[in-house]
Design a protein around this motif. Structure first.
Motif, mmCIF file in Angstrom:
data_model
loop_
_atom_site.group_PDB
_atom_site.id
_atom_site.type_symbol
_atom_site.label_atom_id
_atom_site.label_comp_id
_atom_site.label_asym_id
_atom_site.label_seq_id
_atom_site.Cartn_x
_atom_site.Cartn_y
_atom_site.Cartn_z
ATOM 1 N N CYS A 193 6.467 -6.399 -30.860
ATOM 2 C CA CYS A 193 6.728 -5.154 -30.132
ATOM 3 C C CYS A 193 6.885 -4.024 -31.143
ATOM 4 O O CYS A 193 7.758 -4.077 -32.009
ATOM 5 C CB CYS A 193 7.993 -5.282 -29.288
ATOM 6 S SG CYS A 193 8.344 -3.808 -28.313
ATOM 7 N N GLU A 194 6.037 -3.044 -31.026
ATOM 8 C CA GLU A 194 6.098 -1.859 -31.885
ATOM 9 C C GLU A 194 6.139 -0.632 -30.988
ATOM 10 O O GLU A 194 5.374 -0.533 -30.030
ATOM 11 C CB GLU A 194 4.874 -1.797 -32.810
ATOM 12 C CG GLU A 194 4.805 -2.979 -33.751
ATOM 13 C CD GLU A 194 3.479 -3.070 -34.494
ATOM 14 O OE1 GLU A 194 3.378 -3.958 -35.349
ATOM 15 O OE2 GLU A 194 2.551 -2.283 -34.216
ATOM 16 N N ASP A 219 10.069 -1.548 -35.187
ATOM 17 C CA ASP A 219 9.495 -2.873 -34.940
ATOM 18 C C ASP A 219 10.570 -3.732 -34.279
ATOM 19 O O ASP A 219 11.582 -4.043 -34.903
ATOM 20 C CB ASP A 219 9.049 -3.483 -36.270
ATOM 21 C CG ASP A 219 8.363 -4.812 -36.119
ATOM 22 O OD1 ASP A 219 8.393 -5.398 -35.023
ATOM 23 O OD2 ASP A 219 7.773 -5.281 -37.117
ATOM 24 N N ALA A 220 10.372 -4.086 -33.042
ATOM 25 C CA ALA A 220 11.324 -4.920 -32.315
ATOM 26 C C ALA A 220 10.782 -6.338 -32.154
ATOM 27 O O ALA A 220 11.112 -7.043 -31.213
ATOM 28 C CB ALA A 220 11.628 -4.301 -30.956
ATOM 29 N N SER A 221 9.963 -6.771 -33.082
ATOM 30 C CA SER A 221 9.373 -8.111 -33.014
ATOM 31 C C SER A 221 10.399 -9.158 -33.404
ATOM 32 O O SER A 221 11.334 -8.877 -34.166
ATOM 33 C CB SER A 221 8.174 -8.204 -33.965
ATOM 34 O OG SER A 221 7.215 -7.219 -33.656
ATOM 35 N N ALA A 222 10.196 -10.354 -32.904
ATOM 36 C CA ALA A 222 11.095 -11.455 -33.243
ATOM 37 C C ALA A 222 10.405 -12.783 -32.948
ATOM 38 O O ALA A 222 9.456 -12.844 -32.164
ATOM 39 C CB ALA A 222 12.391 -11.363 -32.448
ATOM 40 N N VAL A 248 6.294 2.180 -26.117
ATOM 41 C CA VAL A 248 5.809 0.911 -26.684
ATOM 42 C C VAL A 248 4.296 1.011 -26.879
ATOM 43 O O VAL A 248 3.555 1.262 -25.940
ATOM 44 C CB VAL A 248 6.166 -0.282 -25.774
ATOM 45 C CG1 VAL A 248 5.505 -1.560 -26.275
ATOM 46 C CG2 VAL A 248 7.676 -0.447 -25.709
ATOM 47 N N GLU A 249 3.865 0.828 -28.100
ATOM 48 C CA GLU A 249 2.439 0.931 -28.409
ATOM 49 C C GLU A 249 1.764 -0.431 -28.561
ATOM 50 O O GLU A 249 0.550 -0.540 -28.464
ATOM 51 C CB GLU A 249 2.234 1.757 -29.680
ATOM 52 C CG GLU A 249 2.628 3.199 -29.466
ATOM 53 C CD GLU A 249 2.107 4.114 -30.541
ATOM 54 O OE1 GLU A 249 1.555 3.651 -31.549
ATOM 55 O OE2 GLU A 249 2.284 5.330 -30.368
ATOM 56 N N ARG A 250 2.557 -1.451 -28.817
ATOM 57 C CA ARG A 250 1.965 -2.782 -28.985
ATOM 58 C C ARG A 250 2.978 -3.808 -28.501
ATOM 59 O O ARG A 250 4.144 -3.779 -28.912
ATOM 60 C CB ARG A 250 1.634 -3.023 -30.451
ATOM 61 C CG ARG A 250 1.011 -4.359 -30.739
ATOM 62 C CD ARG A 250 0.656 -4.465 -32.220
ATOM 63 N NE ARG A 250 0.208 -5.790 -32.547
ATOM 64 C CZ ARG A 250 0.375 -6.377 -33.722
ATOM 65 N NH1 ARG A 250 0.949 -5.717 -34.707
ATOM 66 N NH2 ARG A 250 -0.047 -7.596 -33.924
#
Length: 140
Positions: free
Chosen positions: A107-108, A125-128, A42-44
């Motif tokens: 989440c990236e 990209d696991a953003s939501a 996880v970078e971000r």
């Protein structure tokens, strides 16, 4: 060198539960990817609730029974974030009022098996975003 981001669907699998606890509140976060990943990939990771960015120092990441500060996540090489097992973000401070809250999670992460060049990886990209409700007396 550019990297390619994969943004799979299944955003409804990312933000799973929001509840108060004795030290603030907790958010259960899953992956929208088809494989798990070492949490060190996880970078971000960022969290906003009701339009307010949560300070990184207020967040503890619980994975496999261990607690990490966000800055420790890239160093946790032995911890694996499985597709079926959410991580838990503990946010210290005031608990949230009962009722709906809008949550934005960024989440990236690197796809560790997709290396294009030394140090250059494909990314997912696991953003939501979602509106989740905190129940009355919702401590864990």
């Amino acid at each position: 060198m550019p990297t390619k981001f994969m943004k799979l669907g299944f955003d409804e699998q990312v933000l799973r539960r929001l509840a108060n606890d004795s030290d603030g509140y907790v958010l259960d976060v899953g992956l929208n990817y088809y494989r798990g990943t070492p949490i060190s990939a996880v970078e971000r990771m960022e969290l906003s609730v009701d339009g307010e960015r949560v300070d990184d120092d207020r967040i503890l990441v619980e994975i496999n029974g261990k607690f990490l500060r966000l800055k420790q996540v890239p160093l946790a090489f032995t911890e694996y974030w499985g597709v079926k097992t959410p991580i838990r973000l503990h946010v210290t401070g005031e608990p949230l009022a009962a009722g709906p809250h809008h949550v934005d999670f960024v989440c990236e992460a690197r796809v560790v098996y997709m290396q294009f060049a030394p140090g250059v990886y494909g990314m997912f990209d696991a953003s939501a975003s979602a509106t989740l409700a905190v129940a009355e007396n919702s401590e864990n």
